[in-house]
Write a protein that holds these residues in place. Structure first.
Motif, PDB file in Angstrom:
ATOM      1  N   GLY A  33      14.237  -6.509 -85.726  1.00  0.00           N
ATOM      2  CA  GLY A  33      12.957  -7.569 -85.480  1.00  0.00           C
ATOM      3  C   GLY A  33      12.284  -7.410 -84.191  1.00  0.00           C
ATOM      4  N   TYR A  34      12.518  -6.279 -83.519  1.00  0.00           N
ATOM      5  CA  TYR A  34      11.801  -5.889 -82.128  1.00  0.00           C
ATOM      6  C   TYR A  34      10.921  -4.744 -82.424  1.00  0.00           C
ATOM      7  CZ  TYR A  34      14.608  -9.347 -79.785  1.00  0.00           C
ATOM      8  OH  TYR A  34      15.369 -10.553 -79.358  1.00  0.00           O
ATOM      9  N   ILE A  35       9.646  -4.656 -81.799  1.00  0.00           N
ATOM     10  CA  ILE A  35       8.789  -3.522 -81.964  1.00  0.00           C
ATOM     11  C   ILE A  35       9.127  -2.660 -81.051  1.00  0.00           C
ATOM     12  CG2 ILE A  35       6.411  -3.017 -81.697  1.00  0.00           C
ATOM     13  CD1 ILE A  35       5.675  -5.821 -82.485  1.00  0.00           C
ATOM     14  N   GLU A  36       9.102  -1.399 -81.858  1.00  0.00           N
ATOM     15  CA  GLU A  36       9.531  -0.226 -80.884  1.00  0.00           C
ATOM     16  C   GLU A  36       8.174   0.716 -80.670  1.00  0.00           C
ATOM     17  OE1 GLU A  36      12.473   2.210 -83.141  1.00  0.00           O
ATOM     18  OE2 GLU A  36      14.238   1.291 -81.936  1.00  0.00           O
ATOM     19  N   ALA A  37       7.354   0.594 -81.483  1.00  0.00           N
ATOM     20  CA  ALA A  37       6.085   1.334 -81.440  1.00  0.00           C
ATOM     21  C   ALA A  37       5.186   1.157 -82.419  1.00  0.00           C
ATOM     22  CB  ALA A  37       6.350   2.956 -81.502  1.00  0.00           C
ATOM     23  N   ILE A  38       3.904   1.300 -82.087  1.00  0.00           N
ATOM     24  CA  ILE A  38       2.819   1.082 -83.124  1.00  0.00           C
ATOM     25  C   ILE A  38       1.929   2.173 -83.283  1.00  0.00           C
ATOM     26  CG2 ILE A  38       0.795  -0.450 -84.081  1.00  0.00           C
ATOM     27  CD1 ILE A  38       1.976  -2.635 -82.347  1.00  0.00           C
ATOM     28  N   ASP A  39       2.196   3.061 -84.655  1.00  0.00           N
ATOM     29  CA  ASP A  39       1.291   4.089 -84.874  1.00  0.00           C
ATOM     30  C   ASP A  39      -0.269   3.434 -85.507  1.00  0.00           C
ATOM     31  OD1 ASP A  39       3.357   5.557 -83.962  1.00  0.00           O
ATOM     32  OD2 ASP A  39       4.234   5.641 -86.154  1.00  0.00           O
ATOM     33  N   GLU A  40      -1.255   3.826 -84.631  1.00  0.00           N
ATOM     34  CA  GLU A  40      -2.506   3.337 -85.011  1.00  0.00           C
ATOM     35  C   GLU A  40      -3.052   4.047 -86.134  1.00  0.00           C
ATOM     36  OE1 GLU A  40      -5.553   0.721 -85.425  1.00  0.00           O
ATOM     37  OE2 GLU A  40      -3.700   0.418 -84.415  1.00  0.00           O
ATOM     38  N   LYS A  41      -3.209   3.546 -87.478  1.00  0.00           N
ATOM     39  CA  LYS A  41      -3.925   4.382 -88.569  1.00  0.00           C
ATOM     40  C   LYS A  41      -3.352   5.694 -88.711  1.00  0.00           C
ATOM     41  CE  LYS A  41      -8.155   1.671 -88.235  1.00  0.00           C
ATOM     42  NZ  LYS A  41      -9.735   1.641 -88.184  1.00  0.00           N
ATOM     43  N   PRO A  42      -2.204   5.936 -88.920  1.00  0.00           N
ATOM     44  CA  PRO A  42      -1.586   7.349 -88.868  1.00  0.00           C
ATOM     45  C   PRO A  42      -1.993   8.047 -90.176  1.00  0.00           C
ATOM     46  CG  PRO A  42       0.178   5.766 -89.564  1.00  0.00           C
ATOM     47  CD  PRO A  42      -1.180   4.950 -88.878  1.00  0.00           C
ATOM     48  N   VAL A  43      -2.089   9.450 -90.187  1.00  0.00           N
ATOM     49  CA  VAL A  43      -2.288  10.300 -91.336  1.00  0.00           C
ATOM     50  C   VAL A  43      -0.802  10.810 -91.838  1.00  0.00           C
ATOM     51  CG1 VAL A  43      -3.549  12.364 -91.973  1.00  0.00           C
ATOM     52  CG2 VAL A  43      -4.429  10.931 -90.353  1.00  0.00           C
ATOM     53  N   GLN A  44      -1.010  10.699 -93.216  1.00  0.00           N
ATOM     54  CA  GLN A  44       0.341  11.219 -94.014  1.00  0.00           C
ATOM     55  C   GLN A  44      -0.319  12.474 -94.622  1.00  0.00           C
ATOM     56  OE1 GLN A  44       3.413   9.567 -93.748  1.00  0.00           O
ATOM     57  NE2 GLN A  44       2.410   7.913 -92.656  1.00  0.00           N
ATOM     58  N   ARG A  45       0.528  13.669 -94.428  1.00  0.00           N
ATOM     59  CA  ARG A  45       0.054  14.725 -94.895  1.00  0.00           C
ATOM     60  C   ARG A  45       1.358  15.133 -96.194  1.00  0.00           C
ATOM     61  NH1 ARG A  45      -1.387  14.990 -89.609  1.00  0.00           N
ATOM     62  NH2 ARG A  45      -3.300  15.517 -89.388  1.00  0.00           N
ATOM     63  N   TYR A  46       0.777  15.621 -97.400  1.00  0.00           N
ATOM     64  CA  TYR A  46       1.793  15.878 -98.187  1.00  0.00           C
ATOM     65  C   TYR A  46       1.071  17.431 -98.965  1.00  0.00           C
ATOM     66  CZ  TYR A  46       2.711  10.895 -98.328  1.00  0.00           C
ATOM     67  OH  TYR A  46       2.854   9.700 -98.156  1.00  0.00           O
ATOM     68  N   THR A  47       2.113  17.902 -99.734  1.00  0.00           N
ATOM     69  CA  THR A  47       1.654  19.058-100.676  1.00  0.00           C
ATOM     70  C   THR A  47       1.801  18.702-101.814  1.00  0.00           C
ATOM     71  OG1 THR A  47       2.677  20.858 -98.893  1.00  0.00           O
ATOM     72  CG2 THR A  47       2.542  21.547-101.221  1.00  0.00           C
ATOM     73  N   VAL A  48       0.595  18.901-102.621  1.00  0.00           N
ATOM     74  CA  VAL A  48       0.354  18.488-104.028  1.00  0.00           C
ATOM     75  C   VAL A  48       0.018  19.603-104.908  1.00  0.00           C
ATOM     76  CG1 VAL A  48      -0.413  16.113-103.319  1.00  0.00           C
ATOM     77  CG2 VAL A  48      -2.014  18.134-103.671  1.00  0.00           C
ATOM     78  N   SER A  49       0.245  19.503-106.090  1.00  0.00           N
ATOM     79  CA  SER A  49       0.086  20.546-106.999  1.00  0.00           C
ATOM     80  C   SER A  49      -1.576  20.404-107.187  1.00  0.00           C
ATOM     81  CB  SER A  49       0.631  20.074-108.613  1.00  0.00           C
ATOM     82  OG  SER A  49      -0.078  20.844-109.535  1.00  0.00           O
ATOM     83  N   ALA A  50      -2.170  21.870-107.250  1.00  0.00           N
ATOM     84  CA  ALA A  50      -3.459  22.053-107.554  1.00  0.00           C
ATOM     85  C   ALA A  50      -3.863  22.230-108.781  1.00  0.00           C
ATOM     86  CB  ALA A  50      -3.555  23.288-106.756  1.00  0.00           C
ATOM     87  N   GLY A  51      -2.874  22.036-109.993  1.00  0.00           N
ATOM     88  CA  GLY A  51      -3.197  22.010-111.328  1.00  0.00           C
ATOM     89  C   GLY A  51      -3.403  23.642-111.864  1.00  0.00           C
TER      90      GLY A  51
END
Length: 349
Positions: free
Chosen positions: A267-285
């Motif tokens: 229930g306590y805030i440890e940190a705030i990541d402002e608008k974080p970017v998530q990176r993934y590896t995806v299939s290119a088909g």
């Protein structure tokens, strides 16, 4: 260039000897190396000529005329990246070095212009409904939508044909007659086209069960809604060199969370990541499959590529990734289609 090793010279050789090496190698440049084959410089016909005009003789050493800071490529770069450098710098050839500066090859622009013919079949999955582009695909199958000056599927075929691929199978279903009428047997496009008719939609891997015979070489499988400048031959060569059973083209994909993401504990805030970017590896088909992998595809059943790769893993087969770094666009939504038309002339002219 198959004879690049003949173009290796040492700085203590005479200009006469170096010019002889250039002549025997059929190149326009010698690569000046030390005893470990580390590149010290280059000697072109022009370098030698300028040296002779400046007072040197054919008996003088290569070191007196060589170019000390040539443009080079790293062996980890894709051939498309190397070709881009050559075009940008107006180079006919470029030495290829490993991370220690040791010469491991030489790329020549003519080798890019004359692709060797490949025996690998290309299977293009062209039977989908294109439901996300419903307003455009009501009367036209998505592979036949015009992007730039021609149908999307034609650009895909031309890209493979330019790299030496000649035999194509189109898996067709929705409005297949339009595709068959445009391409026929492929002769007009300098290739051979055959058709896999899906009586029911079989997914992104199921149509492989319709192939009339088992291929002798690995096959390339691609979706029919992709625009890319990938080197497909390099992908096939990497697949074969690795000994893998299957290869999947992959690319990086980023998603930005439009909010501050709160990390909390008890229930306590440890940190705030402002608008974080998530990176993934995806299939290119795009995929390369060894012939025996096709045995895992069930007949007359909807079956997608993820299921085929999962089945391969259960059989203990090895699958590898081939990372696409250059231009790639999946035309799945209207904004993608609009973007493809805006970029077409610049990318595919």
């Amino acid at each position: 260039m198959k004879t690049w090793e003949r173009a290796l010279v040492t700085p203590d050789m005479t200009l006469r000897e170096a010019l002889g090496c250039i002549d025997r190698a059929g190149s326009q440049m010698a690569l000046v190396v030390d005893e470990r084959r580390r590149l010290l410089g280059t000697l072109s016909d022009g370098d030698a000529r300028r040296g002779l005009l400046g007072g040197l003789s054919l008996a003088d050493k290569v070191s007196a005329a060589m170019h000390l800071n040539p443009t080079v490529a790293n062996a980890r770069e894709s051939r498309h990246a190397i070709l881009a450098t050559m075009r940008q710098r107006g180079l006919h050839q470029i030495p290829v070095l490993d991370d220690e500066g040791i010469v491991v090859g030489m790329e020549v622009v003519d080798d890019f212009l004359t692709a060797r013919e490949r025996e690998n079949w290309v299977v293009i999955m062209a039977g989908g409904l294109g439901t996300r582009l419903a307003q455009l695909t009501r009367d036209t199958p998505k592979p036949m939508l015009r992007v730039g000056s021609r149908p999307l599927l034609e650009t895909i075929v031309m890209g493979y044909a330019a790299q030496g691929f000649r035999r194509f199978y189109f898996a067709v279903n929705y409005k297949a007659e339009q595709i068959e009428q445009h391409f026929g047997d492929g002769r007009a496009f300098g290739v051979e086209v055959r058709y896999l008719h899906e009586e029911q939609r079989l997914g992104t891997a199921g149509p492989l069960s319709l192939l009339p015979e088992r291929p002798s070489h690995p096959i390339v499988v691609t979706n029919a809604d992709l625009l890319t400048k990938e080197d497909f031959g390099e992908m096939v060569d990497g697949h074969m060199a690795s000994g893998a059973d299957a290869t999947m083209a992959v690319r990086d994909y980023e998603m930005q969370v439009p909010f501050g993401v709160v990390r909390e504990r008890d229930g306590y805030i440890e940190a705030i990541d402002e608008k974080p970017v998530q990176r993934y590896t995806v299939s290119a088909g795009i995929y390369v499959l060894a012939p025996h992998v096709l045995d895992l595809v069930p007949r007359d059943t909807q079956f997608d590529m993820p299921a085929l790769f999962e089945a391969s893993a259960r059989q203990g087969l090895r699958a590898r990734c081939h990372r696409i770094e250059g231009y790639w666009l999946d035309i799945g939504r209207l904004p993608d289609y609009e973007r493809a038309n805006l970029e077409f002339d610049e990318v595919f002219r």
